[in-house]
Structure formats: C-alpha cells, structure tokens
Design an enzyme around this catalytic site. Structure first.
Site: not given
Length: 264
Positions: A8, A44, A215
């Site tokens: 991420d 994202g 996270d």
C-alpha cells in the site's frame, strides 16, 4: 521464499510527506529483480498518481490501482472494472441529497468532481488524482468507464457512513475506509486481493510466497490473502488483528526495513 511483494502507499510505503527513501528502495529493488521477485503497488489511489512515484521503473512493475478496479502490469492493462450507468446515477442522486458528502467520481481516463465542491477539497483531491477534471455536474453521461467513487465525510461519522452504504447499497457497492474521513465505494469483489490474485495467476505464484504491507481498512483483504502479511506499527487495531506480522511505522521506513530482511 518470497516471490511477490505488494505494498500500500499512504501510511505504509510513503511517510507523512508522501515521500520514500528512493536510494534505499532502489538497492532493494535491484536485488528483487535479480531474484525475479515481483513488486506490486496496491493502492486506492489513481494509477497516474501511483506511476509518478516510480517513474524510472513504472514499465517494469505492476499496479493494483483504485483499490483493485484497474490492474496494469509492465505497461499492459490486464483488467478494468466498470459500474453500470444506472448504478452511477443512483449513487450520484444519493450523494446530492447529503451536503456532508464530497465526491470524486473515478474513471479510466480521469477522475471527476463538481465545481460545487470547495477549492480545499478539489486541491486536496489533486494530490491523489493527478488527472482530475472539474465539471459542471457529475453524471453517467461523462465519456469514461466509471469504476469507483471516492468520498469525503466528517471524520467522526466515517463508520456510520460506511455501515449505511454497506447496508443500503448491499451487493451494489462496498464501502472501505482509507482513513481521515475518506471512503471508497468499490465494485463488490474488486478489492486489492482480487487484483493480486489476477497477477498471481499470471505468474503462477502461490499466496504462501507473497508479502503484503498495509495500514488501512482497504488493505484487509490483501493482508488476509498473503502468508507474509505485515500491518504497519501505525496501522489501526483492526488491521493489526488481521495481519500475521507487524512492521515498523511508515515514518521509520518500515516496509524497507522488513524487505531488507526478507530478501537476505
């Protein structure tokens, strides 16, 4: 033996200034290349934004962007999700009735927001969406493939909004949190783990040979998916409960610390 690493970005690979130790990472990456270990950016955020962090090697690595709605590997598009026009308009009509919701509509060509949104929201959005068009009105008639909505709501109401979306629009969208009042509405099943599975199938890599780092709430499926899953020290309690291991915080270059150990 690790054959695939997926990271991420915000709160994980990047520090609070949205930077990473490039010299240290490139030394690790060169070793990964020698050993044919795949590097995947799973975020994202928009593909064009993610690509900018790895300009020198973007054509060599893979991106699970937009929480899994867009998969690009070595400059080749492997998958692109799509919401129906009916669903897009249904969601937009709902957002219009709630003045607390600020909206970015995410598509393959660009992201879009309305000129009615505040300048602070729009400029903040440009940090995550390098291609962001401000239009008169959001609509399914925009000439693009729409696959996600990125919303901002009052931070203290994030959980309530997520529960509401997941109840009221069950089987149509899934709400996942990316922190600080940010909610992504994604197509059911098109999460980061689904994108990683597509790449695994392509490379014939089993989950036991994967290392994943995250996270936030939108990392849960990815962390559950891999044997070597790491929650950052700064991660939420829920994320730490899902991951098998803990890495130092993003401010302490936790991903790089662990990777140096894993590739020894």
């Amino acid at each position: 033996m690790i054959k695939l690493v997926a990271v991420d970005m915000d709160g994980t690979f990047l520090n609070g200034q949205k930077e990473y130790n490039k010299k240290r990472f490139m030394a690790i990456y060169e070793t990964m290349k020698e050993r044919d270990i795949k590097f995947v950016v799973a975020s994202g955020n928009q593909y064009y934004q993610l690509k900018s962090f790895f300009s020198e090697i973007a054509s060599e690595i893979s991106f699970v962007a937009e929480n899994g709605a867009l998969i690009i590997s070595e400059n080749e598009e492997l998958f692109c999700g799509e919401m129906t026009e009916v669903l897009v308009d249904k969601m937009l009509n709902f957002f219009e009735k709630d003045l607390k919701i600020q909206t970015i509509m995410c598509g393959r060509k660009s992201a879009y927001t309305s000129q009615k949104e505040t300048s602070t929201f729009i400029e903040g959005g440009r940090k995550y969406y390098h291609k962001l068009e401000v239009v008169d009105k959001l609509s399914s008639e925009i000439d693009d493939i729409i696959f996600k909505f990125a919303l901002n709501v009052p931070r203290e109401e994030t959980e309530n909004y997520m529960e509401m979306f997941n109840t009221q629009f069950q089987n149509e969208v899934v709400a996942v949190s990316s922190g600080n009042g940010a909610i992504d509405l994604i197509i059911p099943g098109l999460h980061k783990a689904n994108g990683l599975q597509l790449l695994q199938d392509r490379w014939q890599i089993e989950a036991e040979h994967m290392a994943t780092f995250g996270d936030g709430g939108n990392d849960l499926e990815m962390l559950k998916h891999a044997k070597h899953s790491y929650a950052m020290k700064n991660a939420s309690k829920k994320v730490k409960e899902v991951a098998n291991f803990e890495a130092p915080s993003n401010e302490d270059e936790g991903v790089l610390v662990v990777l140096e150990e894993l590739i020894k």
